[in-house]
Design a protein around this motif. Structure first.
Motif, PDB file in Angstrom:
ATOM      1  N   MET A   9      -4.851   6.946   5.752  1.00 31.21           N
ATOM      2  CA  MET A   9      -4.066   6.601   4.578  1.00 31.21           C
ATOM      3  C   MET A   9      -4.974   6.515   3.361  1.00 31.21           C
ATOM      4  O   MET A   9      -6.076   5.983   3.443  1.00 31.21           O
ATOM      5  N   ILE A  10      -4.517   7.030   2.247  1.00 28.20           N
ATOM      6  CA  ILE A  10      -5.302   7.037   1.024  1.00 28.20           C
ATOM      7  C   ILE A  10      -5.474   5.620   0.476  1.00 28.20           C
ATOM      8  O   ILE A  10      -4.608   4.756   0.661  1.00 28.20           O
ATOM      9  N   LYS A  11      -6.619   5.365  -0.160  1.00 34.71           N
ATOM     10  CA  LYS A  11      -6.868   4.078  -0.806  1.00 34.71           C
ATOM     11  C   LYS A  11      -6.738   4.268  -2.318  1.00 34.71           C
ATOM     12  O   LYS A  11      -7.353   5.150  -2.904  1.00 34.71           O
ATOM     13  N   ILE A  12      -5.931   3.405  -2.946  1.00 33.97           N
ATOM     14  CA  ILE A  12      -5.746   3.443  -4.393  1.00 33.97           C
ATOM     15  C   ILE A  12      -6.544   2.306  -5.019  1.00 33.97           C
ATOM     16  O   ILE A  12      -6.556   1.191  -4.507  1.00 33.97           O
ATOM     17  N   ALA A  13      -7.220   2.606  -6.125  1.00 38.22           N
ATOM     18  CA  ALA A  13      -7.964   1.587  -6.863  1.00 38.22           C
ATOM     19  C   ALA A  13      -7.434   1.495  -8.285  1.00 38.22           C
ATOM     20  O   ALA A  13      -7.192   2.519  -8.937  1.00 38.22           O
ATOM     21  N   TYR A  14      -7.224   0.274  -8.741  1.00 39.03           N
ATOM     22  CA  TYR A  14      -6.859   0.008 -10.132  1.00 39.03           C
ATOM     23  C   TYR A  14      -7.936  -0.881 -10.750  1.00 39.03           C
ATOM     24  O   TYR A  14      -8.685  -1.560 -10.034  1.00 39.03           O
ATOM     25  N   VAL A  15      -7.975  -0.911 -12.077  1.00 44.85           N
ATOM     26  CA  VAL A  15      -8.838  -1.840 -12.809  1.00 44.85           C
ATOM     27  C   VAL A  15      -7.956  -2.669 -13.734  1.00 44.85           C
ATOM     28  O   VAL A  15      -7.087  -2.122 -14.421  1.00 44.85           O
ATOM     29  N   LEU A  16      -8.166  -3.974 -13.736  1.00 47.84           N
ATOM     30  CA  LEU A  16      -7.447  -4.851 -14.664  1.00 47.84           C
ATOM     31  C   LEU A  16      -8.396  -5.926 -15.164  1.00 47.84           C
ATOM     32  O   LEU A  16      -9.070  -6.590 -14.379  1.00 47.84           O
ATOM     33  N   THR A  17      -8.452  -6.097 -16.480  1.00 48.88           N
ATOM     34  CA  THR A  17      -9.240  -7.174 -17.077  1.00 48.88           C
ATOM     35  C   THR A  17      -8.392  -7.886 -18.128  1.00 48.88           C
ATOM     36  O   THR A  17      -7.566  -7.274 -18.795  1.00 48.88           O
ATOM     37  N   GLY A  18      -8.612  -9.184 -18.252  1.00 51.13           N
ATOM     38  CA  GLY A  18      -7.930  -9.951 -19.290  1.00 51.13           C
ATOM     39  C   GLY A  18      -6.551 -10.402 -18.867  1.00 51.13           C
ATOM     40  O   GLY A  18      -5.816  -9.676 -18.202  1.00 51.13           O
ATOM     41  N   ILE A  19      -6.211 -11.614 -19.247  1.00 49.39           N
ATOM     42  CA  ILE A  19      -4.891 -12.155 -18.934  1.00 49.39           C
ATOM     43  C   ILE A  19      -4.131 -12.495 -20.209  1.00 49.39           C
ATOM     44  O   ILE A  19      -3.066 -13.111 -20.167  1.00 49.39           O
ATOM     45  N   GLN A  20      -4.675 -12.070 -21.356  1.00 51.16           N
ATOM     46  CA  GLN A  20      -4.066 -12.416 -22.634  1.00 51.16           C
ATOM     47  C   GLN A  20      -2.917 -11.481 -23.005  1.00 51.16           C
ATOM     48  O   GLN A  20      -2.040 -11.853 -23.786  1.00 51.16           O
ATOM     49  N   LYS A  21      -2.936 -10.263 -22.469  1.00 45.28           N
ATOM     50  CA  LYS A  21      -1.912  -9.292 -22.822  1.00 45.28           C
ATOM     51  C   LYS A  21      -1.051  -8.979 -21.607  1.00 45.28           C
ATOM     52  O   LYS A  21      -1.465  -8.214 -20.720  1.00 45.28           O
ATOM     53  N   PRO A  22       0.143  -9.551 -21.530  1.00 51.49           N
ATOM     54  CA  PRO A  22       0.965  -9.399 -20.329  1.00 51.49           C
ATOM     55  C   PRO A  22       1.404  -7.964 -20.072  1.00 51.49           C
ATOM     56  O   PRO A  22       1.747  -7.628 -18.938  1.00 51.49           O
ATOM     57  N   ASP A  62     -13.611   6.772   0.281  1.00 51.88           N
ATOM     58  CA  ASP A  62     -12.929   7.615  -0.704  1.00 51.88           C
ATOM     59  C   ASP A  62     -11.835   6.801  -1.384  1.00 51.88           C
ATOM     60  O   ASP A  62     -11.171   5.973  -0.747  1.00 51.88           O
ATOM     61  N   PHE A  63     -11.627   7.024  -2.673  1.00 51.35           N
ATOM     62  CA  PHE A  63     -10.548   6.316  -3.354  1.00 51.35           C
ATOM     63  C   PHE A  63      -9.903   7.202  -4.409  1.00 51.35           C
ATOM     64  O   PHE A  63     -10.493   8.161  -4.907  1.00 51.35           O
ATOM     65  N   LEU A  64      -8.659   6.849  -4.727  1.00 56.56           N
ATOM     66  CA  LEU A  64      -7.931   7.469  -5.830  1.00 56.56           C
ATOM     67  C   LEU A  64      -7.746   6.407  -6.894  1.00 56.56           C
ATOM     68  O   LEU A  64      -6.924   5.494  -6.738  1.00 56.56           O
ATOM     69  N   LEU A 117       0.972  10.254  -1.771  1.00 58.91           N
ATOM     70  CA  LEU A 117      -0.252  10.863  -2.319  1.00 58.91           C
ATOM     71  C   LEU A 117      -1.251  11.256  -1.234  1.00 58.91           C
ATOM     72  O   LEU A 117      -2.340  11.725  -1.552  1.00 58.91           O
ATOM     73  N   SER A 118      -0.879  11.105   0.015  1.00 59.44           N
ATOM     74  CA  SER A 118      -1.818  11.319   1.109  1.00 59.44           C
ATOM     75  C   SER A 118      -2.219  12.774   1.295  1.00 59.44           C
ATOM     76  O   SER A 118      -3.216  13.064   1.974  1.00 59.44           O
ATOM     77  N   ASP A 119      -1.459  13.700   0.708  1.00 60.61           N
ATOM     78  CA  ASP A 119      -1.752  15.119   0.920  1.00 60.61           C
ATOM     79  C   ASP A 119      -2.683  15.679  -0.152  1.00 60.61           C
ATOM     80  O   ASP A 119      -2.797  16.894  -0.293  1.00 60.61           O
ATOM     81  N   ILE A 120      -3.377  14.839  -0.881  1.00 57.55           N
ATOM     82  CA  ILE A 120      -4.294  15.321  -1.906  1.00 57.55           C
ATOM     83  C   ILE A 120      -5.373  16.197  -1.274  1.00 57.55           C
ATOM     84  O   ILE A 120      -5.881  15.901  -0.188  1.00 57.55           O
ATOM     85  N   GLY A 122      -1.616  19.480 -12.574  1.00 54.95           N
ATOM     86  CA  GLY A 122      -0.987  18.469 -13.411  1.00 54.95           C
ATOM     87  C   GLY A 122       0.016  17.574 -12.721  1.00 54.95           C
ATOM     88  O   GLY A 122       0.412  16.549 -13.297  1.00 54.95           O
ATOM     89  N   THR A 123       0.429  17.891 -11.503  1.00 51.99           N
ATOM     90  CA  THR A 123       1.345  16.987 -10.797  1.00 51.99           C
ATOM     91  C   THR A 123       0.675  15.661 -10.467  1.00 51.99           C
ATOM     92  O   THR A 123       1.357  14.653 -10.276  1.00 51.99           O
ATOM     93  N   TRP A 124      -0.658  15.655 -10.420  1.00 58.25           N
ATOM     94  CA  TRP A 124      -1.401  14.450 -10.060  1.00 58.25           C
ATOM     95  C   TRP A 124      -1.662  13.540 -11.244  1.00 58.25           C
ATOM     96  O   TRP A 124      -2.123  12.408 -11.064  1.00 58.25           O
ATOM     97  N   ASN A 125      -1.375  14.003 -12.444  1.00 61.68           N
ATOM     98  CA  ASN A 125      -1.524  13.168 -13.640  1.00 61.68           C
ATOM     99  C   ASN A 125      -0.678  13.822 -14.731  1.00 61.68           C
ATOM    100  O   ASN A 125      -1.193  14.424 -15.668  1.00 61.68           O
ATOM    101  N   CYS A 126       0.617  13.712 -14.568  1.00 69.81           N
ATOM    102  CA  CYS A 126       1.575  14.356 -15.476  1.00 69.81           C
ATOM    103  C   CYS A 126       1.712  13.473 -16.714  1.00 69.81           C
ATOM    104  O   CYS A 126       2.310  12.397 -16.663  1.00 69.81           O
ATOM    105  N   GLN A 127       1.154  13.930 -17.813  1.00 68.79           N
ATOM    106  CA  GLN A 127       1.006  13.103 -19.012  1.00 68.79           C
ATOM    107  C   GLN A 127       2.121  13.399 -20.024  1.00 68.79           C
ATOM    108  O   GLN A 127       2.059  14.373 -20.770  1.00 68.79           O
ATOM    109  N   LEU A 128       3.119  12.545 -20.025  1.00 69.41           N
ATOM    110  CA  LEU A 128       4.237  12.716 -20.954  1.00 69.41           C
ATOM    111  C   LEU A 128       3.864  12.114 -22.302  1.00 69.41           C
ATOM    112  O   LEU A 128       4.285  11.024 -22.664  1.00 69.41           O
ATOM    113  N   THR A 129       3.067  12.839 -23.028  1.00 67.64           N
ATOM    114  CA  THR A 129       2.558  12.316 -24.290  1.00 67.64           C
ATOM    115  C   THR A 129       3.094  13.130 -25.454  1.00 67.64           C
ATOM    116  O   THR A 129       4.287  13.186 -25.670  1.00 67.64           O
ATOM    117  N   ALA A 130       2.214  13.794 -26.192  1.00 63.43           N
ATOM    118  CA  ALA A 130       2.649  14.415 -27.444  1.00 63.43           C
ATOM    119  C   ALA A 130       2.984  15.902 -27.319  1.00 63.43           C
ATOM    120  O   ALA A 130       3.493  16.492 -28.257  1.00 63.43           O
TER     121      ALA A 130
END
Length: 259
Positions: free
Chosen positions: A1-14, A90-92, A104-107, A204-212
């Motif tokens: 099974m894939i391992k996902i990693a996130y980063v979070l800092t600060g508790i001032q901005k909910p 390994d991490f995503l 996401l396991s089929d990466i 792009g399916t792995w990071n589909c950026q709905l931006t500008a």
């Protein structure tokens, strides 16, 4: 099974914590057995654990003693550029402003470090190409020859020597070039890739950026990870409404956001 990693800092901005909660909920919805590590500075980690903010058996909070000289934003960049040292195996890595839309396991990584192009297109095809190069130049990074400019919002990293070397050099480049007013880590990420040439390109399916731009649309039908936050006021996704994200989101509101 894939391992996902996130980063979070600060508790001032909910809003950032709410984004994390939504992304985690969407990941578990698609992959009930997924393993998730949230890497935080000690103060943020203590808040998450003490208040049971993301208390699920899938989720482990990893606390790192980040140098006190950094601002909250800089702490986030510090942790991100040091992730290969802080996470075992390994991490995503995935930014918090995301919705996981599929298993996401089929990466299929093609290199030790793997990312998606920024704005889902070549840098020369971006409306803000010259602005990006100009801003990078202000911190001493030359991207004039860069065409494949990668977005740091989704990174698959193997636990091998080349990936460790990439992240070590990325941190060193970020540390020596960023300023408090320009803490971005994406300039340094791409500068190191120009030196090492080791980033493999994910579609792009792995990071589909709905931006500008409309460059993400071909990937939207089969999207794996939807990356929605944008500085552009005409971005189309409702979760860009910061006032909404600053509210006290209920569990039902989070579940509805991941559908």
């Amino acid at each position: 099974m894939i391992k996902i990693a996130y980063v979070l800092t600060g508790i001032q901005k909910p809003e950032y914590l709410n984004m994390l909660r939504i992304s985690i909920a969407s990941a578990i919805r698609c992959m009930p057995a997924v393993k998730i590590e949230v890497v935080s500075d000690i103060e943020t980690a203590d808040h998450l654990v003490t208040n049971h903010v993301i208390a699920q058996e899938n989720v482990t909070v990893v606390a790192e003693d980040v140098p006190k000289k950094y601002s909250t934003v800089e702490k986030s960049r510090y942790l991100k550029t040091n992730l290969r040292r802080l996470v075992t195996g390994d991490f995503l890595y995935i930014d918090t402003d995301t919705i996981i839309c599929d298993d996401l396991s089929d990466i299929c990584p093609v290199s030790s470090v793997n990312l998606v192009l920024d704005e889902n297109c070549l840098l020369t095809e971006q409306e803000y190409c010259e602005m990006i190069r100009s801003k990078a130049a202000k911190v001493g990074i030359d991207l004039n020859e860069c065409t494949h400019y990668f977005n740091g919002g989704v990174i698959f990293a193997k636990d091998d020597e080349k990936a460790h070397e990439f992240f070590r050099r990325w941190f060193e480049k970020w540390e020596s070039t960023h300023t408090p007013k320009m803490p971005q880590d994406q300039f340094s990420l791409n500068a190191v890739n120009m030196e090492m040439g080791c980033i493999g390109e994910l579609d792009g399916t792995w990071n589909c950026q709905l931006t500008a731009t409309d460059k993400a649309l071909p990937y939207f039908r089969n999207v794996k990870i939807l990356h929605y936050l944008s500085p552009h006021p005409y971005s189309i996704y409702r979760l860009n409404e910061i006032d909404l994200m600053r509210k006290e989101l209920t569990a039902d509101m989070i579940r509805s956001s991941t559908k």
